[in-house]
Design a protein around this motif. Structure first.
Motif, mmCIF file in Angstrom:
data_model
loop_
_atom_site.group_PDB
_atom_site.id
_atom_site.type_symbol
_atom_site.label_atom_id
_atom_site.label_comp_id
_atom_site.label_asym_id
_atom_site.label_seq_id
_atom_site.Cartn_x
_atom_site.Cartn_y
_atom_site.Cartn_z
ATOM 1 N N GLN A 129 22.203 33.058 -43.117
ATOM 2 C CA GLN A 129 22.216 34.473 -42.748
ATOM 3 C C GLN A 129 22.497 35.363 -43.944
ATOM 4 O OE1 GLN A 129 25.122 34.413 -39.575
ATOM 5 N NE2 GLN A 129 23.532 34.247 -37.994
ATOM 6 N N THR B 116 20.062 38.837 -42.350
ATOM 7 C CA THR B 116 19.755 39.176 -40.963
ATOM 8 C C THR B 116 20.213 38.035 -40.066
ATOM 9 O OG1 THR B 116 18.015 39.723 -39.373
ATOM 10 C CG2 THR B 116 17.437 38.207 -41.147
ATOM 11 N N LYS B 117 20.560 38.389 -38.833
ATOM 12 C CA LYS B 117 20.910 37.354 -37.861
ATOM 13 C C LYS B 117 19.745 37.066 -36.918
ATOM 14 C CE LYS B 117 22.738 40.159 -34.064
ATOM 15 N NZ LYS B 117 23.856 40.349 -33.126
ATOM 16 N N TYR B 118 18.646 37.800 -37.075
ATOM 17 C CA TYR B 118 17.526 37.677 -36.149
ATOM 18 C C TYR B 118 16.481 36.670 -36.600
ATOM 19 C CZ TYR B 118 19.613 41.950 -34.397
ATOM 20 O OH TYR B 118 20.497 42.872 -33.909
ATOM 21 N N ARG B 119 16.630 36.127 -37.781
ATOM 22 C CA ARG B 119 15.699 35.100 -38.257
ATOM 23 C C ARG B 119 16.121 33.756 -37.671
ATOM 24 N NH1 ARG B 119 12.298 34.991 -42.878
ATOM 25 N NH2 ARG B 119 11.688 32.864 -43.468
ATOM 26 N N ARG B 120 15.190 33.042 -37.086
ATOM 27 C CA ARG B 120 15.487 31.778 -36.420
ATOM 28 C C ARG B 120 15.896 30.716 -37.431
ATOM 29 N NH1 ARG B 120 14.602 29.034 -31.716
ATOM 30 N NH2 ARG B 120 14.157 26.810 -31.908
ATOM 31 N N ASP C 140 19.244 24.176 -35.983
ATOM 32 C CA ASP C 140 19.446 24.622 -34.616
ATOM 33 C C ASP C 140 19.912 23.460 -33.734
ATOM 34 O OD1 ASP C 140 19.127 26.789 -32.601
ATOM 35 O OD2 ASP C 140 17.662 25.406 -31.756
ATOM 36 N N ARG D 81 26.214 39.753 -38.690
ATOM 37 C CA ARG D 81 26.353 39.256 -37.327
ATOM 38 C C ARG D 81 26.552 40.382 -36.318
ATOM 39 N NH1 ARG D 81 29.948 33.783 -38.653
ATOM 40 N NH2 ARG D 81 28.163 32.602 -39.470
ATOM 41 N N GLY E 288 24.470 42.928 -36.567
ATOM 42 C CA GLY E 288 23.126 43.481 -36.442
ATOM 43 C C GLY E 288 22.555 44.103 -37.693
ATOM 44 N N GLU F 265 20.657 44.507 -41.139
ATOM 45 C CA GLU F 265 19.576 43.814 -41.827
ATOM 46 C C GLU F 265 19.282 44.515 -43.144
ATOM 47 O OE1 GLU F 265 16.271 42.096 -39.216
ATOM 48 O OE2 GLU F 265 16.908 43.854 -38.078
#
Length: 434
Positions: free
Chosen positions: A279, A284-288, A294, A405, A407, A409
Motif C-alpha cells: 500500500q 492507495t488501498k484500492y489496488r487489489r 490475498d 488506509r 482513503g 491516494e
C-alpha cells in the motif's frame, strides 16, 4: 467456476428498524417442508421460533407428528403443497421422483433444494438442476445445504452464518433470502442455478480453509525435523561414532515443534507487513493485492491456531524430557488469537531465543556439518517481521499508512478527517499535501 465467488455482495434484505411491517411479515407467511428427516425437523424448529407458520408434508403424518414442534402442522404432502407457495424439499435425490404424482399441485411453487451428495461431482448435473428438470413448472432455488441440522437448532452463533443461494429467478431468490435473513443467517447470492454444482460440493470438501496452513505446517515440520536429525543424530553417528537414534521419536520432535510454532507465529504477521509495504508503494488501498498475498491474509487465523497447536504439543512432549532439556524451547504462544498479545508473544519468543543462543551462535562446535544451529534459522522470519513492524512505527511511515488506509491516494485531492492527536495531520487537511 461460475457463481463460486464467495466474495459476492450479500443479498439486500429489509431491516426491521427501517420497515415496521417486517416484524409481522414472517407470521403472515406459511412455509412448507417436504420430508420428515433430521434436517426437516431442525428446519421446522428454526422457522417456528422465527415466527413463521410451518406445514410439514409427510407420507405418514401420524407416525412423524411427534417429531416436530407442536406449532408445526404435520399433514400429507398434497395438503402441505396447497397451503404454501414456498416449499423446502428435504428429500434425498433418489426420492425426488416420489413427488411426480403431485406435479400439478406443485405447479408455480418455489422449491428450495437443500440436499447434498455423498461425494463430490457424484452426478453430471446438480441435485437442484435435476429437481428443476423433473418439475419445469416450478422455480427451483438452491440454498441451506451448507447449514447443518445442528446449526439450525443451535442458532447461527454456533455455526456457519452464511447461506449460499442460487436460482435463475431473481424474485424467488430474494424470497428465500428474506427467509434466511429472518432466521438469523446471512444470505449470499451465488448466481444462476448452474452454481448449485459448486454449492453442493462445498460441504464435502475436507478442511477447505485449512489445506494450505496444514501443508505449510507439515512442510516446515519436515524441513526442521530433517535438519535437527542431521545435527543431533546423523552427525554424532558419523563424526563421533555415537548411536543417538533414541532421540528420534521424542527429543528431535520436541526440538522441531517449537521451531515450527515460532516460524508460523511470525508468518501470521508477515503478510500484514507485506500488505503495508504494498500500500505504501502504490499509495492507495484500492489496488487489489496479488492473489498469493490475498490468500495468505485470509489464512492468518488458521496459521496462528496451528502455531498454537504446535506449541501445545511441545508442552506435552516436554513432560517426556528432563526440565533442563525442555525449558529452553518454551514459547509464550498462548495468545495467538489476539493480535497485540500474539505479537508480544513473538517479541518475547525472539528475545528468549536470542538470549539462549547468543553465545552458541559464535561457538564452532555448534556448526555440525557446517550447518548453523536450528535457532538461527528460526530467527530469520521473526526478526524480519519485528524490524518491519518497528519501521512502520516511525511517524513518517505510520502517518502515511494511516492516511492511505483512510482513503488517500497519490495524485488525488481528497478531503477527509483524521483524529486530532499530537504529531498527526489536522482535521480537514487535503490529501494532496502529504
Amino acid at each position: 467456476m461460475p457463481g463460486g465467488d464467495m466474495a459476492k455482495p450479500l443479498l439486500g434484505c429489509p431491516n426491521a428498524d427501517s420497515d415496521p411491517n417486517l416484524a409481522s411479515a414472517p407470521s403472515s407467511r406459511t412455509i412448507g417442508i417436504l420430508g420428515s428427516g433430521d434436517f426437516a425437523r431442525s428446519l421446522s424448529m428454526r422457522l417456528v421460533s422465527s415466527g413463521f407458520k410451518v406445514v410439514v408434508g409427510s407420507r405418514n403424518p401420524k407416525r412423524n407428528a411427534s417429531l416436530f414442534p407442536s406449532a408445526a402442522e404435520v399433514i400429507f404432502q398434497a395438503d402441505a403443497i396447497k397451503k404454501s407457495d414456498i416449499l423446502f424439499v428435504a428429500l434425498f435425490r433418489e426420492h425426488y421422483t416420489t413427488l411426480c404424482d403431485l406435479s400439478d399441485e406443485l405447479s408455480g411453487k418455489i422449491l428450495v433444494d437443500v440436499s447434498n451428495n455423498a461425494e463430490i461431482n457424484h452426478h453430471r448435473e446438480s441435485n437442484a438442476e435435476y429437481l428443476a428438470s423433473l418439475f419445469p413448472a416450478c422455480t427451483v432455488v438452491k440454498g441451506f445445504n451448507v447449514i447443518s441440522a445442528w446449526t439450525l437448532q443451535s442458532g447461527p452463533r454456533d455455526g456457519n452464518k452464511q447461506v449460499l443461494i442460487c436460482c435463475d429467478n431473481q424474485e424467488a431468490k430474494r424470497a428465500v433470502a428474506e427467509i434466511a435473513h429472518a432466521l438469523g443467517f446471512t444470505p449470499a447470492d451465488m448466481g444462476s442455478l448452474f452454481s448449485a454444482r459448486e454449492i453442493e460440493n462445498i460441504p464435502l470438501r475436507l478442511l477447505p480453509a485449512w489445506k494450505i496452513p496444514v501443508f505449510l505446517a507439515l512442510g516446515l515440520f519436515l524441513c526442521f525435523y530433517t535438519y535437527n536429525f542431521i545435527r543431533q543424530v546423523l552427525h554424532p553417528y558419523i563424526w563421533d561414532k555415537k548411536n543417538k537414534f533414541y532421540k528420534i521419536p521424542v527429543e528431535v520432535v520436541n526440538t522441531t515443534l517449537p521451531c515450527v510454532a515460532y516460524v508460523m507465529l511470525s508468518l501470521v504477521y508477515l503478510p500484514g507487513t507485506l500488505a503495508a509495504i504494498f500500500q505504501l508503494y502504490h499509495c492507495t488501498k484500492y489496488r487489489r493485492f496479488p492473489d498469493w498475498l490475498d490468500q495468505w491474509l485470509q489464512h492468518r487465523k488458521q496459521i496462528g491456531l496451528l502455531s498454537f497447536f504446535c506449541a501445545a504439543l511441545h508442552a506435552l512432549y516436554s513432560f517426556c524430557l528432563p526440565m533442563r532439556q525442555s525449558h529452553r524451547y518454551l514459547l509464550l504462544n498462548e495468545a495467538v488469537k489476539q493480535s497485540t498479545l500474539g505479537f508480544a508473544a513473538l517479541v518475547i519468543s525472539t528475545l528468549h531465543t536470542l538470549t539462549y543462543g547468543w553465545t552458541r551462535a559464535f561457538d564452532e562446535n555448534q556448526y555440525k556439518f557446517y550447518l548453523p544451529p536450528t535457532f538461527t534459522l528460526t530467527l530469520l522470519v521473526p526478526c524480519a517481521v519485528i524490524v518491519a513492524k518497528l519501521c512502520f512505527c516511525l511517524p513518517c511511515l505510520s502517518q502515511r499508512l494511516r492516511l492511505i488506509r483512510n482513503g488517500w491516494e497519490r495524485g488525488r485531492n481528497i478531503k477527509f478527517t483524521c483524529p486530532r492527536t499530537s504529531g498527526e495531520f489536522s482535521s480537514g487537511e487535503t490529501s494532496s499535501t502529504v
